[in-house]
Design a protein around this motif. Structure first.
Motif, PDB file in Angstrom:
ATOM      1  N   LYS A 145       0.885  -1.297   0.139  1.00  0.00           N
ATOM      2  CA  LYS A 145       0.009  -0.031   0.037  1.00  0.00           C
ATOM      3  C   LYS A 145       0.910   1.311   0.102  1.00  0.00           C
ATOM      4  CE  LYS A 145      -4.231  -1.466  -0.024  1.00  0.00           C
ATOM      5  NZ  LYS A 145      -5.035  -1.446  -0.952  1.00  0.00           N
ATOM      6  N   LEU A 146       1.948   1.172   0.725  1.00  0.00           N
ATOM      7  CA  LEU A 146       2.894   2.352   0.806  1.00  0.00           C
ATOM      8  C   LEU A 146       3.618   2.412  -0.635  1.00  0.00           C
ATOM      9  CD1 LEU A 146       3.816   4.534   2.505  1.00  0.00           C
ATOM     10  CD2 LEU A 146       5.751   2.777   3.378  1.00  0.00           C
ATOM     11  N   GLN A 147       3.667   1.605  -1.048  1.00  0.00           N
ATOM     12  CA  GLN A 147       4.434   1.623  -2.513  1.00  0.00           C
ATOM     13  C   GLN A 147       3.249   2.209  -3.628  1.00  0.00           C
ATOM     14  OE1 GLN A 147       5.378  -2.124  -3.940  1.00  0.00           O
ATOM     15  NE2 GLN A 147       5.470  -1.723  -6.321  1.00  0.00           N
ATOM     16  N   GLN A 148       2.005   1.753  -3.403  1.00  0.00           N
ATOM     17  CA  GLN A 148       0.916   2.311  -4.266  1.00  0.00           C
ATOM     18  C   GLN A 148       0.767   3.612  -4.191  1.00  0.00           C
ATOM     19  OE1 GLN A 148      -2.439   0.059  -3.857  1.00  0.00           O
ATOM     20  NE2 GLN A 148      -3.891   1.235  -5.243  1.00  0.00           N
ATOM     21  N   TYR A 149       0.859   4.129  -2.861  1.00  0.00           N
ATOM     22  CA  TYR A 149       0.484   5.656  -2.678  1.00  0.00           C
ATOM     23  C   TYR A 149       1.573   6.458  -2.190  1.00  0.00           C
ATOM     24  CZ  TYR A 149      -4.202   3.772  -2.547  1.00  0.00           C
ATOM     25  OH  TYR A 149      -5.664   3.200  -2.829  1.00  0.00           O
ATOM     26  N   THR A 150       2.742   6.114  -2.618  1.00  0.00           N
ATOM     27  CA  THR A 150       3.950   7.074  -2.339  1.00  0.00           C
ATOM     28  C   THR A 150       3.664   8.485  -2.803  1.00  0.00           C
ATOM     29  OG1 THR A 150       5.435   5.163  -2.474  1.00  0.00           O
ATOM     30  CG2 THR A 150       6.449   7.041  -2.799  1.00  0.00           C
TER      31      THR A 150
ATOM     32  N   PRO B 181      -0.833  11.854   0.498  1.00  0.00           N
ATOM     33  CA  PRO B 181      -1.069  12.047   2.094  1.00  0.00           C
ATOM     34  C   PRO B 181      -1.518  10.709   2.666  1.00  0.00           C
ATOM     35  CG  PRO B 181      -2.054  13.824   0.841  1.00  0.00           C
ATOM     36  CD  PRO B 181      -1.740  12.982  -0.240  1.00  0.00           C
ATOM     37  N   ILE B 182      -2.330   9.998   1.799  1.00  0.00           N
ATOM     38  CA  ILE B 182      -2.560   8.794   2.527  1.00  0.00           C
ATOM     39  C   ILE B 182      -1.411   7.581   2.877  1.00  0.00           C
ATOM     40  CG2 ILE B 182      -3.152   7.549   0.381  1.00  0.00           C
ATOM     41  CD1 ILE B 182      -5.364   7.174   3.292  1.00  0.00           C
ATOM     42  N   ALA B 183      -0.360   7.836   2.200  1.00  0.00           N
ATOM     43  CA  ALA B 183       0.649   7.058   2.493  1.00  0.00           C
ATOM     44  C   ALA B 183       1.354   6.964   3.995  1.00  0.00           C
ATOM     45  CB  ALA B 183       1.838   7.581   1.686  1.00  0.00           C
TER      46      ALA B 183
ATOM     47  N   TRP C   5      10.373   7.872   5.646  1.00  0.00           N
ATOM     48  CA  TRP C   5       9.704   7.031   5.070  1.00  0.00           C
ATOM     49  C   TRP C   5       8.991   8.022   3.741  1.00  0.00           C
ATOM     50  CZ3 TRP C   5       4.682   8.411   4.435  1.00  0.00           C
ATOM     51  CH2 TRP C   5       4.256   9.275   5.167  1.00  0.00           C
ATOM     52  N   ILE C   6       8.845   9.215   4.012  1.00  0.00           N
ATOM     53  CA  ILE C   6       8.431  10.142   3.085  1.00  0.00           C
ATOM     54  C   ILE C   6       9.416  10.060   1.903  1.00  0.00           C
ATOM     55  CG2 ILE C   6       8.018  12.280   2.348  1.00  0.00           C
ATOM     56  CD1 ILE C   6       7.311  12.526   5.729  1.00  0.00           C
ATOM     57  N   ASP C   7      10.868  10.168   1.937  1.00  0.00           N
ATOM     58  CA  ASP C   7      11.825  10.332   0.855  1.00  0.00           C
ATOM     59  C   ASP C   7      11.921   9.035  -0.028  1.00  0.00           C
ATOM     60  OD1 ASP C   7      12.120  12.477   1.985  1.00  0.00           O
ATOM     61  OD2 ASP C   7      13.667  11.849   3.223  1.00  0.00           O
ATOM     62  N   TYR C   8      11.411   7.692   0.379  1.00  0.00           N
ATOM     63  CA  TYR C   8      11.692   6.711  -0.368  1.00  0.00           C
ATOM     64  C   TYR C   8      10.606   6.420  -1.462  1.00  0.00           C
ATOM     65  CZ  TYR C   8      14.873   5.771   3.262  1.00  0.00           C
ATOM     66  OH  TYR C   8      16.006   5.644   4.410  1.00  0.00           O
ATOM     67  N   THR C   9      11.143   5.885  -2.485  1.00  0.00           N
ATOM     68  CA  THR C   9      10.238   5.729  -3.871  1.00  0.00           C
ATOM     69  C   THR C   9       9.623   4.294  -3.898  1.00  0.00           C
ATOM     70  OG1 THR C   9      11.988   4.599  -5.099  1.00  0.00           O
ATOM     71  CG2 THR C   9      12.052   6.911  -5.214  1.00  0.00           C
ATOM     72  N   ALA C  10       8.500   4.249  -4.637  1.00  0.00           N
ATOM     73  CA  ALA C  10       7.915   3.087  -4.830  1.00  0.00           C
ATOM     74  C   ALA C  10       8.823   1.687  -5.188  1.00  0.00           C
ATOM     75  CB  ALA C  10       6.688   3.256  -5.953  1.00  0.00           C
ATOM     76  N   ASN C  11       9.735   2.074  -6.231  1.00  0.00           N
ATOM     77  CA  ASN C  11      10.540   1.123  -6.484  1.00  0.00           C
ATOM     78  C   ASN C  11      11.436   0.439  -5.125  1.00  0.00           C
ATOM     79  OD1 ASN C  11       9.835   0.776  -8.960  1.00  0.00           O
ATOM     80  ND2 ASN C  11      11.510   2.065  -9.645  1.00  0.00           N
ATOM     81  N   GLN C  12      11.648   1.419  -4.233  1.00  0.00           N
ATOM     82  CA  GLN C  12      12.472   1.024  -3.065  1.00  0.00           C
ATOM     83  C   GLN C  12      11.530   0.087  -2.249  1.00  0.00           C
ATOM     84  OE1 GLN C  12      13.750   5.097  -2.250  1.00  0.00           O
ATOM     85  NE2 GLN C  12      15.921   4.044  -1.865  1.00  0.00           N
ATOM     86  N   TYR C  13      10.165   0.558  -2.065  1.00  0.00           N
ATOM     87  CA  TYR C  13       9.413  -0.241  -1.270  1.00  0.00           C
ATOM     88  C   TYR C  13       9.187  -1.488  -1.686  1.00  0.00           C
ATOM     89  CZ  TYR C  13       8.562   3.835   1.972  1.00  0.00           C
ATOM     90  OH  TYR C  13       8.703   4.852   2.704  1.00  0.00           O
TER      91      TYR C  13
END
Length: 138
Positions: free
Chosen positions: A25-30, A33-35, A75-83
């Motif tokens: 979910k974090l990857q999806q919403y990077t 605000p919902i992240a 956690w805000i700085d990381y990308t979807a690919n990293q997650y």
């Protein structure tokens, strides 16, 4: 005689399923605000794992990731690919029959290679600091 923990207990695997869901979910919403909701869930679940399995080798990897995510809300700085990479790493780690120190070291290096700073609490020592003077006072 020291007994080294080598495999996950069932509760660790169950917690990992929750971690993977939040990572997805974090990857999806990077960047949205919902992240923050999923990041909060992820960090709380990581702490739960640490509380339930504090001496498990797998927990060491999860807590290294925790440090990278929680320190200064990075956690805000990381990308979807990293997650995505973290999800793949955790999946491969829990699918191993035995987790040993080598597995932990490799996993933490993989986190670093993915761009996660797993030791964010470093301390800088001043070079001009004279430590010999302290020894003379005793």
């Amino acid at each position: 005689m020291t007994i080294e923990p080598t495999s996950l207990e069932v509760s660790g695997v169950e917690i990992t399923k929750t971690l993977l869901g939040d990572l997805q979910k974090l990857q999806q919403y990077t960047g949205e605000p919902i992240a923050a909701v999923y990041a909060d869930n992820l960090l709380r679940t990581m702490r739960k794992l640490c509380d339930q399995l504090p001496f498990d080798l797998y927990t060491e990897v999860v807590m290294a990731l925790y440090d990278a995510l929680a320190f200064q809300n990075r956690w805000i700085d990381y990308t979807a690919n990293q997650y995505k990479g973290v999800g793949e790493l955790l999946t491969s780690l829990i699918n191993q029959e035995i987790i040993n120190n080598s597995s932990v070291e490799s996993a933490i290096l993989t986190l670093e290679n993915l761009g996660f700073h797993t030791l964010p609490f470093g301390v800088k020592i001043e070079e001009s600091l004279d430590t010999d003077d302290d020894l003379d006072t005793y």
